[in-house]
Design a protein around this motif. Structure first.
Motif, PDB file in Angstrom:
ATOM      1  N   VAL A 376       0.479  -1.326   0.351  1.00 31.22           N
ATOM      2  CA  VAL A 376      -0.077  -0.047  -0.134  1.00 31.22           C
ATOM      3  C   VAL A 376       0.876   1.432   0.934  1.00 31.22           C
ATOM      4  CG1 VAL A 376      -1.548   1.757   1.355  1.00 31.22           C
ATOM      5  CG2 VAL A 376      -1.578  -1.189   1.659  1.00 31.22           C
ATOM      6  N   LEU A 377       0.081   1.942  -0.933  1.00 32.73           N
ATOM      7  CA  LEU A 377       0.711   3.729  -0.765  1.00 32.73           C
ATOM      8  C   LEU A 377       0.201   4.314  -0.499  1.00 32.73           C
ATOM      9  CD1 LEU A 377       3.517   5.100  -3.395  1.00 32.73           C
ATOM     10  CD2 LEU A 377       2.342   6.523  -2.349  1.00 32.73           C
ATOM     11  N   MET A 378       0.533   5.118   0.415  1.00 33.11           N
ATOM     12  CA  MET A 378      -0.736   6.240   0.809  1.00 33.11           C
ATOM     13  C   MET A 378       0.486   7.434   0.858  1.00 33.11           C
ATOM     14  SD  MET A 378      -2.052   7.098   4.729  1.00 33.11           S
ATOM     15  CE  MET A 378      -0.486   7.205   5.612  1.00 33.11           C
ATOM     16  N   THR A 379      -0.774   8.754  -0.089  1.00 31.18           N
ATOM     17  CA  THR A 379      -0.120   9.600  -0.225  1.00 31.18           C
ATOM     18  C   THR A 379      -1.510  11.255  -0.376  1.00 31.18           C
ATOM     19  OG1 THR A 379       0.421  10.864  -2.241  1.00 31.18           O
ATOM     20  CG2 THR A 379      -1.054   9.577  -2.514  1.00 31.18           C
ATOM     21  N   GLY A 380      -0.717  11.771   0.281  1.00 26.53           N
ATOM     22  CA  GLY A 380      -1.352  13.036   0.317  1.00 26.53           C
ATOM     23  C   GLY A 380      -1.214  14.521   0.982  1.00 26.53           C
ATOM     24  N   TYR A 381      -2.620  15.107   1.746  1.00 22.92           N
ATOM     25  CA  TYR A 381      -2.471  15.309   3.233  1.00 22.92           C
ATOM     26  C   TYR A 381      -2.213  14.634   4.139  1.00 22.92           C
ATOM     27  CZ  TYR A 381      -4.615  19.839   5.743  1.00 22.92           C
ATOM     28  OH  TYR A 381      -4.365  20.729   6.047  1.00 22.92           O
ATOM     29  N   PHE A 382      -1.971  13.869   4.767  1.00 27.72           N
ATOM     30  CA  PHE A 382      -2.356  13.100   5.951  1.00 27.72           C
ATOM     31  C   PHE A 382      -0.628  13.815   6.171  1.00 27.72           C
ATOM     32  CE2 PHE A 382      -0.757   9.991   9.395  1.00 27.72           C
ATOM     33  CZ  PHE A 382      -2.404   9.317   9.911  1.00 27.72           C
ATOM     34  N   GLY A 383      -1.247  14.137   7.305  1.00 28.53           N
ATOM     35  CA  GLY A 383      -0.369  14.956   8.940  1.00 28.53           C
ATOM     36  C   GLY A 383      -0.731  16.086   8.396  1.00 28.53           C
ATOM     37  N   GLY A 384      -1.283  16.981   7.867  1.00 29.89           N
ATOM     38  CA  GLY A 384      -2.471  17.858   7.783  1.00 29.89           C
ATOM     39  C   GLY A 384      -2.688  18.367   8.662  1.00 29.89           C
ATOM     40  N   TYR A 385      -3.534  17.616   9.494  1.00 26.96           N
ATOM     41  CA  TYR A 385      -4.377  17.778  10.458  1.00 26.96           C
ATOM     42  C   TYR A 385      -3.690  18.173  12.064  1.00 26.96           C
ATOM     43  CZ  TYR A 385      -6.939  16.499   7.087  1.00 26.96           C
ATOM     44  OH  TYR A 385      -8.521  16.092   6.199  1.00 26.96           O
ATOM     45  N   SER A 386      -2.880  17.654  12.270  1.00 28.54           N
ATOM     46  CA  SER A 386      -2.068  17.607  13.157  1.00 28.54           C
ATOM     47  C   SER A 386      -0.377  18.120  13.394  1.00 28.54           C
ATOM     48  CB  SER A 386      -1.583  16.324  13.596  1.00 28.54           C
ATOM     49  OG  SER A 386      -0.140  15.409  12.691  1.00 28.54           O
ATOM     50  N   ALA A 387      -0.619  18.916  11.708  1.00 25.66           N
ATOM     51  CA  ALA A 387       1.130  19.765  11.799  1.00 25.66           C
ATOM     52  C   ALA A 387       0.106  21.185  11.864  1.00 25.66           C
ATOM     53  CB  ALA A 387       1.459  20.613   9.881  1.00 25.66           C
ATOM     54  N   ASP A 388       1.598  22.158  12.212  1.00 28.88           N
ATOM     55  CA  ASP A 388       1.213  23.160  12.752  1.00 28.88           C
ATOM     56  C   ASP A 388       0.955  23.909  11.072  1.00 28.88           C
ATOM     57  OD1 ASP A 388       2.789  26.193  15.200  1.00 28.88           O
ATOM     58  OD2 ASP A 388       0.449  26.191  13.698  1.00 28.88           O
ATOM     59  N   THR A 389      -0.206  24.443  10.998  1.00 31.28           N
ATOM     60  CA  THR A 389      -0.156  24.702   9.344  1.00 31.28           C
ATOM     61  C   THR A 389      -1.256  26.683   9.948  1.00 31.28           C
ATOM     62  OG1 THR A 389      -2.019  23.654   9.207  1.00 31.28           O
ATOM     63  CG2 THR A 389      -0.028  23.262   7.932  1.00 31.28           C
ATOM     64  N   PRO A 431       5.653  15.804   6.146  1.00 27.86           N
ATOM     65  CA  PRO A 431       6.466  14.085   6.611  1.00 27.86           C
ATOM     66  C   PRO A 431       6.569  14.758   8.379  1.00 27.86           C
ATOM     67  CG  PRO A 431       7.377  15.843   4.992  1.00 27.86           C
ATOM     68  CD  PRO A 431       6.177  15.920   5.015  1.00 27.86           C
ATOM     69  N   ASP A 432       6.877  16.104   7.971  1.00 20.97           N
ATOM     70  CA  ASP A 432       7.590  15.805   9.934  1.00 20.97           C
ATOM     71  C   ASP A 432       6.522  16.336  10.766  1.00 20.97           C
ATOM     72  OD1 ASP A 432      10.125  15.792   8.699  1.00 20.97           O
ATOM     73  OD2 ASP A 432       9.457  18.713   8.222  1.00 20.97           O
ATOM     74  N   ALA A 433       4.921  16.139  10.741  1.00 20.70           N
ATOM     75  CA  ALA A 433       3.477  16.277  11.912  1.00 20.70           C
ATOM     76  C   ALA A 433       3.760  15.438  12.507  1.00 20.70           C
ATOM     77  CB  ALA A 433       2.325  16.413  10.642  1.00 20.70           C
ATOM     78  N   PRO A 434       3.143  15.636  13.412  1.00 22.22           N
ATOM     79  CA  PRO A 434       3.358  14.643  14.470  1.00 22.22           C
ATOM     80  C   PRO A 434       2.565  12.972  14.056  1.00 22.22           C
ATOM     81  CG  PRO A 434       2.471  16.730  15.458  1.00 22.22           C
ATOM     82  CD  PRO A 434       2.457  17.247  14.053  1.00 22.22           C
ATOM     83  N   SER A 435       1.657  13.090  13.523  1.00 20.80           N
ATOM     84  CA  SER A 435       0.912  12.438  12.692  1.00 20.80           C
ATOM     85  C   SER A 435       1.490  10.923  11.885  1.00 20.80           C
ATOM     86  CB  SER A 435      -0.130  12.131  12.343  1.00 20.80           C
ATOM     87  OG  SER A 435      -0.269  13.439  11.098  1.00 20.80           O
ATOM     88  N   CYS A 436       2.332  11.453  11.486  1.00 14.35           N
ATOM     89  CA  CYS A 436       3.331  11.344  10.247  1.00 14.35           C
ATOM     90  C   CYS A 436       5.088  10.670  10.640  1.00 14.35           C
ATOM     91  CB  CYS A 436       3.507  12.028   9.354  1.00 14.35           C
ATOM     92  SG  CYS A 436       3.037  12.317   7.920  1.00 14.35           S
ATOM     93  N   GLN A 437       5.577  11.623  11.902  1.00 17.68           N
ATOM     94  CA  GLN A 437       5.806  10.891  12.764  1.00 17.68           C
ATOM     95  C   GLN A 437       6.395   9.483  13.639  1.00 17.68           C
ATOM     96  OE1 GLN A 437       9.597  12.028  13.098  1.00 17.68           O
ATOM     97  NE2 GLN A 437       8.475  13.482  11.290  1.00 17.68           N
ATOM     98  N   ASN A 438       4.401   9.426  14.366  1.00 16.55           N
ATOM     99  CA  ASN A 438       4.164   8.453  14.525  1.00 16.55           C
ATOM    100  C   ASN A 438       4.165   7.510  13.826  1.00 16.55           C
ATOM    101  OD1 ASN A 438       3.530   9.941  16.814  1.00 16.55           O
ATOM    102  ND2 ASN A 438       0.934   9.695  16.582  1.00 16.55           N
ATOM    103  N   LEU A 439       4.331   7.611  12.531  1.00 15.97           N
ATOM    104  CA  LEU A 439       3.975   6.015  10.864  1.00 15.97           C
ATOM    105  C   LEU A 439       5.388   6.251  11.337  1.00 15.97           C
ATOM    106  CD1 LEU A 439       1.810   7.624   8.826  1.00 15.97           C
ATOM    107  CD2 LEU A 439       1.063   6.019  10.237  1.00 15.97           C
TER     108      LEU A 439
END
Length: 700
Positions: A376-389, A431-439
């Motif tokens: 599976v390749l997941m791509t796109g916005y995931f991480g944006g919700y937990s990032a400080d944007t 990619p530096d968002a907390p949710s991505c770091q958890n991945l």
């Protein structure tokens, strides 16, 4: 037999000769690093002036220390190198790291000095890294003898570049990667890349071996060591362009480049070959997770149509399939998503993530559970919700709630991946968002660029050959056969025929009477070849489809008038329309030994360039795989009314040719072109051998 490098990586003591207070000197950097762990082992500093260095007493010479030594770092001017090494050995040193430069890299005289010192070290039972190296480090034994610090991790880096280690250190950090060991290879006068690969393969804390090499030394030994390592080996190889000097006496010589050879060795050894430090990082991040895809069917999962299309293109360009999902999988997805979502493949949330970030986890779990998906390749916005944007696209106060839900989704995705043997990789705008770091922490590599994610996937695919029993077997080199004193056409044919290769009926002739005698004893059509010409077709020295005796005689008269060849070969003409013309060549490389080339043959071989390479000799099974890798492979199975050819017979012929060639250590090149693959069997129609010693003009 592999060498014991424990004295190098876990010495009883360390002495730095050339330790200095001057920050501009390398002896200062290494001494400073060595003193980071004085509790682990005794650290001695040596400076010819004595006094103090870095606030510690420094001995004027090794002998003044008055105790047996373990590892000695030599960072002194080149004129003092031999004396320093001899003193270290006299004091019982079991390992030496030679930073001092000015040896093989300077020419023949420097090479002779380097070899003489290495011989003394080996005679004393010690080991030496360098000279002209930048030090070593082992984080697992607190051995710090390089100019920089390296984060602890599972990657052993064996490199001919110190700065590359620094770049990788920076690239590794976002992926949670670090170093178990670092070794600057230097001139490899004693301890070689092969020795280090073998030792790192035994090192429990090393999970992957990364190599940057400009000179392999014994390239075939490197391939064997990498194949036997039992853990990922990733190679960044420099200088893989066309060889600086090469005989082009055959098609094989003209078509084979250094990059082909390195790629062939890596393919056979199961080594991941990369072109840049960024690509090396992507591969290491992927293999660190330990999961492998058992096929090339990838589910692309996104929350935006554009990201999905771009990702699908990248995945397919990397050699994967993005198949449409079946009705059962789509039905299950439909129950988890909403009306606008796309369910085929790519799977697109189409805004569902903002309604329920946990839908990300639900989709990943469904895709991993499907028998239709290998990765599976997941791509796109995931991480944006937990990032400080800031405003998060106008979501305002909902950002905090969505961010928390996304973090929960990341944890759920991590649990799903841990429960599955299939790999998941991700590309994120954040990619530096907390949710991505958890991945990342869960072993799911996350990349900012989709091409890195696609390359990471390629690194975790288990090939069919590996599934059938591990890495491609590297065939052992046969013993040297008797030298070919005659490399002419008929001597080459005889050697191959003895090995079992089939040729058309033929005769070497030098007169018109002999031409007529052959024609009357054998049915036509015929082929006439002028001998002692390496490129007979280019010189007009081949005539095909000569229908009968008179046509053959006329062609002989005309050809002899033009070329005055000392002799000719007259042969039965094979039916070229009934088969596929292949080329099989073997080129002897000074680092990797004999390299086999298989491709589409005939007079247009160089124009078409449809060839693949492997370490020679190759087995029949490996030869079949090479044939399947050709761009023209469909020709072998029959197209446009042409019959399929006997691929097994062609593969057996390739095995016979490469075994003969690999045993002829006196040959630079060996070639059969064409090898005619027929519906039943295979037939060699021409052969040539090129000696390692350039022929004299009289040979032509």
């Amino acid at each position: 037999m592999s060498r014991d490098l424990a004295p190098l990586f876990d010495p009883v003591s360390v002495a730095v000769v050339g330790a200095s207070d001057d920050p501009a000197k390398y002896g200062h950097a290494i001494a400073s690093q060595a003193l980071r762990a004085p509790h682990r082992r005794p650290i001695h500093l040596v400076n010819r002036r004595g006094g103090t260095v870095l606030g510690r007493a420094a001995a004027p010479r090794l002998g003044a220390l008055g105790e047996p030594l373990g590892l000695v770092v030599v960072s002194v001017p080149a004129p003092a190198y031999e004396q320093t090494v001899e003193e270290a050995l006299a004091c019982g040193a079991t390992a030496i790291v030679a930073v001092t430069a000015g040896f093989a890299e300077t020419g023949a005289a420097g090479l002779a000095r380097q070899r003489a010192v290495a011989e003394k070290v080996r005679a004393a039972g010690a080991v030496l890294v360098g000279p002209n190296c930048l030090g070593i480090a082992d984080n697992t034994t607190e051995l710090y003898l390089a100019s920089d610090t390296f984060d602890l991790g599972g990657v052993a880096l064996l490199s001919q570049s110190g700065n590359l280690a620094l770049e990788l250190q920076l690239a590794f950090a976002p992926h949670g990667l670090g170093f178990s060991r670092f070794v600057s290879l230097g001139n490899q006068s004693d301890v070689t890349l092969v020795d280090l690969v073998q030792d790192c393969a035994r090192h429990e804390a090393t999970k992957a071996i990364a190599v940057y090499a400009e000179d392999f030394g014994d390239g075939r030994a490197f391939a064997r060591a990498a194949a036997a390592a039992g853990k990922p080996v990733v190679l960044l190889s420099a200088g893989r362009g066309p060889a600086a000097a090469r005989s082009a006496a055959s098609h094989t010589g003209a078509l084979t480049t250094s990059s082909d050879i390195v790629a062939a060795a890596c393919r056979d050894a199961g080594v991941e070959l990369v072109r840049t430090p960024r690509e090396m990082t992507a591969v290491l991040a992927a293999v660190a997770g330990g999961r492998r895809a058992r096929g090339r069917r990838v589910a692309v999962f996104t929350d935006g149509g554009g990201h999905g299309v771009i990702a699908a293109d990248a995945v397919e360009a990397a050699g994967f399939a993005v198949p449409e999902l079946g009705p059962q999988v789509r039905e299950r997805l439909a129950g988890q998503l909403w009306g606008p979502s796309a369910l085929g493949n790519p799977v697109d949330l189409a805004g569902m993530g903002e309604q329920d970030p946990l839908s990300y986890a639900a989709v990943v779990r469904t895709l991993l559970d499907s028998d239709e998906v290998d990765a599976v390749l997941m791509t796109g916005y995931f991480g944006g919700y937990s990032a400080d944007t800031g405003g998060l696209g106008g979501l305002g106060g909902a950002a905090g709630t969505l961010g928390a839900a996304e973090l929960a989704a990341a944890d759920s995705i991590a649990r799903a991946v841990r429960a599955s043997p299939k790999p998941v990789v991700a590309q994120s705008m954040y990619p530096d968002a907390p949710s991505c770091q958890n991945l990342q922490a869960a072993g799911i590599p996350v990349f900012a660029a989709i091409e890195d994610a696609a390359r990471a996937l390629a690194a975790v695919v288990v090939s069919t050959e590996a599934e059938d029993g591990g890495a491609v077997a590297i065939e052992p080199l046969p013993g040297a056969a008797a030298p070919m004193t005659d490399t002419g056409y008929y001597a080459t044919r005889a050697l191959l025929a003895e090995a079992g290769l089939r040729f058309p009926a033929s005769a070497e002739i030098s007169s018109e009477a002999e031409v007529r005698a052959f024609a009357r004893s054998t049915s036509g059509p015929f082929v006439l070849k002028a001998l002692h010409l390496l490129h007979k077709s280019d010189a007009g020295g081949v005539a095909l489809n000569l229908a009968d005796e008179e046509a053959l005689v006329a062609s002989h008269r005309e050809m002899h008038a033009r070329l005055s060849a000392p002799s000719y070969s007259v042969e039965q003409m094979a039916d070229l329309q009934a088969g596929v013309e292949l080329i099989v060549g073997v080129n002897r490389d000074p680092r990797f030994g004999p390299i086999a080339m298989v491709g589409l043959g005939g007079v247009f071989t160089e124009v078409l360039g449809d060839v693949v390479f492997a370490l020679a000799p190759v087995s029949a099974a490996r030869a079949e795989a090479m044939l399947r890798d050709l761009r023209c492979a469909a020709l072998l199975t029959g197209v446009r009314g042409r019959p399929a050819v006997d691929v097994a017979a062609a593969a057996k012929a390739i095995e016979q040719i490469t075994r003969v060639a690999a045993a002829q250590h006196d040959l630079a090149e060996f070639e059969v072109n064409p090898l005619l693959a027929l519906p039943s069997g295979a037939l060699a129609l021409d052969a040539r051998a090129v000696s390692l010693v350039p022929p004299s003009l009289s040979d032509y």
